[in-house]
Design an enzyme around this catalytic site. Structure first.
Site, PDB file in Angstrom:
ATOM      1  N   PRO A 284       0.794  -1.234   0.000  1.00 33.17           N
ATOM      2  CA  PRO A 284       0.000   0.000   0.000  1.00 33.17           C
ATOM      3  C   PRO A 284       0.826   1.285   0.000  1.00 33.17           C
ATOM      4  CG  PRO A 284       0.093  -0.860   2.221  1.00 33.17           C
ATOM      5  CD  PRO A 284       0.837  -1.853   1.356  1.00 33.17           C
ATOM      6  N   LYS A 287       6.938   1.275   1.803  1.00 33.00           N
ATOM      7  CA  LYS A 287       8.326   1.288   1.334  1.00 33.00           C
ATOM      8  C   LYS A 287       8.517   2.321   0.237  1.00 33.00           C
ATOM      9  CE  LYS A 287       9.278  -3.538   2.488  1.00 33.00           C
ATOM     10  NZ  LYS A 287       7.898  -3.863   2.940  1.00 33.00           N
ATOM     11  N   GLU A 306       1.854  -0.985  -8.844  1.00 28.48           N
ATOM     12  CA  GLU A 306       0.953  -1.836  -8.055  1.00 28.48           C
ATOM     13  C   GLU A 306      -0.139  -2.382  -8.977  1.00 28.48           C
ATOM     14  OE1 GLU A 306      -1.099  -4.104  -5.762  1.00 28.48           O
ATOM     15  OE2 GLU A 306       0.807  -3.256  -5.070  1.00 28.48           O
ATOM     16  N   ASP A 350       9.283  -6.380  -3.301  1.00 27.37           N
ATOM     17  CA  ASP A 350       8.680  -6.844  -2.046  1.00 27.37           C
ATOM     18  C   ASP A 350       7.455  -7.661  -2.446  1.00 27.37           C
ATOM     19  OD1 ASP A 350       7.694  -7.264   0.470  1.00 27.37           O
ATOM     20  OD2 ASP A 350       7.165  -5.181   0.862  1.00 27.37           O
ATOM     21  N   CYS A 403       7.836 -10.620   3.712  1.00 29.44           N
ATOM     22  CA  CYS A 403       7.525 -10.549   5.143  1.00 29.44           C
ATOM     23  C   CYS A 403       7.219 -11.965   5.613  1.00 29.44           C
ATOM     24  CB  CYS A 403       6.338  -9.614   5.391  1.00 29.44           C
ATOM     25  SG  CYS A 403       6.096  -9.283   7.152  1.00 29.44           S
TER      26      CYS A 403
END
Length: 466
Positions: A284, A287, A306, A350, A403
């Site tokens: 969102p 980073k 995105e 990511d 993550c």
């Protein structure tokens, strides 16, 4: 063990319980918690989203809001364990019970075993809740099961559930995790750390702020009442509502885990040519907000990408404060490049992952994820890493980030891509984060809540050779 995922298939099609007229008088806190659990277990909602929504709907504040939050998050955190305890106490499979009854029982079990609620109060309020939201026909059953649960405390029940188990299996059960997650941790950590690592996931994360370079500083946040915390040079903590701080309200600072800050910092510190930066999976926008400021310090710019339109909008909103840095946000698929290839100096990938590194923030996720979820993500993760490499110019640096500490979606993905390409070399990522100790996993960085107070972020840095 009955999986909490199954309930959406057995729950009635009545939709949300908000607005239902209870037949009994019941306090708003328990009703709000039940409504949240109904949406979480029945509709796949996320606790961090639906919890605040129902709390606001019932206009709870202060202690009531805090109690509702603990009921929701605490119950979600131990959901699978509580279901096993209910089955052990009742002699019945939870799949044979009304899903609403299971939610009520789990909330009651958390009050009995995970909070300081006196047993008589926990049973009375839960029985009252059952009568109000399900009906009088289940009151006796709920009362009987809860009274049997009072025979042991949580340690006693987990000892019963772990009977005959050893190693990672036993530790996972005792620390309220599915056993497969215990094994994933045991594959990476010394045996003496597996228990503490699992236990750390049961402690709610303290919100960390990021002072976005070029827009704010840690010193400004400290002056406003925050505390410099590290290990990120941009991190601070604030005990109150972050929105109370002017820098946060203006988008010059934000809530962001220190682990996320550190992986972005490492990418910025690596030696690389001049040029544009790319954030391949930017939503969102946390980073991207930090990377934009770091790029601007070098008079360079960021392209944030995105695939989901609503998340791309969130990224664009995050980057609005960086007026002079002129970042660009687009909605596009990272595996189908809509940008020039071989042009970017630094690329952040990511990638979507299981989220096993953020279990303390997403209490319900440990009971939703399965080993198959990890397997299903690997191909996408590899494709995104290949795309990130193709986007980098010769000498450019690529950060592969998840993550999650799970080996299959971290080192396993990187090594698979390295085996398929001859134009990549690993960079010593731990050397770029000297402020972080005990995070080196070979040439990779693996952060842990129990070691570093951050999410369990994984970082690999690669350089594209000519």
């Amino acid at each position: 063990m009955a999986e909490s995922q199954h309930r959406s298939q057995h729950r009635s099609n009545s939709g949300s319980h908000r607005g239902r007229r209870p037949k009994r008088t019941i306090d708003k806190v328990r009703l709000a918690a039940f409504e949240a659990m109904s949406e979480i277990t029945g509709q796949g909602a996320y606790a961090n989203l639906v919890g605040p929504a129902v709390i606001n709907h019932h206009q709870l504040s202060g202690r009531d809001a805090a109690l509702a939050t603990e009921l929701i998050n605490g119950t979600c955190r131990a959901l699978g364990t509580y279901e096993m305890i209910i089955e052990e106490a009742s002699g019945r499979d939870t799949r044979d019970l009304d899903p609403d009854v299971v939610d009520v029982l789990c909330l009651g079990t958390h009050q009995l075993l995970g909070m300081r609620t006196p047993p008589h109060a926990a049973i009375d309020t839960t029985v009252n809740l059952a009568g109000a939201v399900v009906g009088e026909r289940v009151v006796g059953l709920v009362n009987a099961i809860l009274r049997k649960i009072t025979r042991h405390d949580l340690d006693g029940w987990t000892s019963i559930l772990a009977e005959g188990l050893t190693g990672a299996d036993e530790l996972a059960v005792r620390h309220l995790h599915p056993r497969w997650i215990g094994h994933a941790y045991a594959d990476l950590l010394p045996a003496e750390e597996v228990g503490p690592a699992l236990a750390a996931n049961n402690v709610a994360a303290v919100p960390t702020l990021v002072a976005r370079p070029g827009l704010s500083t840690v010193e400004e946040l400290v002056t406003a009442g925050a505390t410099a915390t590290g290990p990120s040079p941009y991190a601070a903590s604030y005990k109150g509502n972050p929105a109370d701080l002017l820098a946060v309200r203006e988008g010059r600072a934000a809530v962001q885990d220190a682990g996320s800050q550190l992986v972005a910092t490492a990418l910025a510190r690596a030696e690389a040519p001049d040029g544009w930066w790319l954030d391949l999976c930017a939503g969102p926008g946390g980073k991207a907000g930090l990377l934009t400021g770091l790029a601007a310090e070098r008079d360079e710019r960021l392209l944030a990408v995105e695939v989901a339109p609503h998340r791309a909008d969130l990224v664009a909103r995050t980057l609005r404060a960086h007026v002079t840095a002129r970042p660009v946000t687009i909605c596009a698929d990272g595996t189908r490049p809509a940008w020039p290839q071989g042009r970017f100096a630094r690329v952040m990938a990511d990638v979507p992952c299981s989220g096993l590194g953020a279990l303390r923030r997403r209490p319900e996720s440990r009971w939703r994820r399965t080993p198959d979820d990890v397997t299903d993500l690997i191909r996408l993760q590899q494709d995104l890493l290949h795309s990130a490499v193709e986007a980098a110019q010769p000498g450019g640096v690529i950060a592969y980030v998840t993550c999650s500490p799970h080996a299959d979606e971290t080192a396993g993905v990187v090594e698979a891509v390295l085996a398929e390409r001859s134009d990549l070399e690993l960079i010593d990522a731990p050397s770029l984060l000297p402020e972080v100790t005990d995070a080196a996993l070979g040439w990779y960085v693996q952060l842990w809540p129990h070691r570093h107070g951050t999410d369990a972020m994984f970082l690999a840095l690669l350089r594209r050779r000519s």
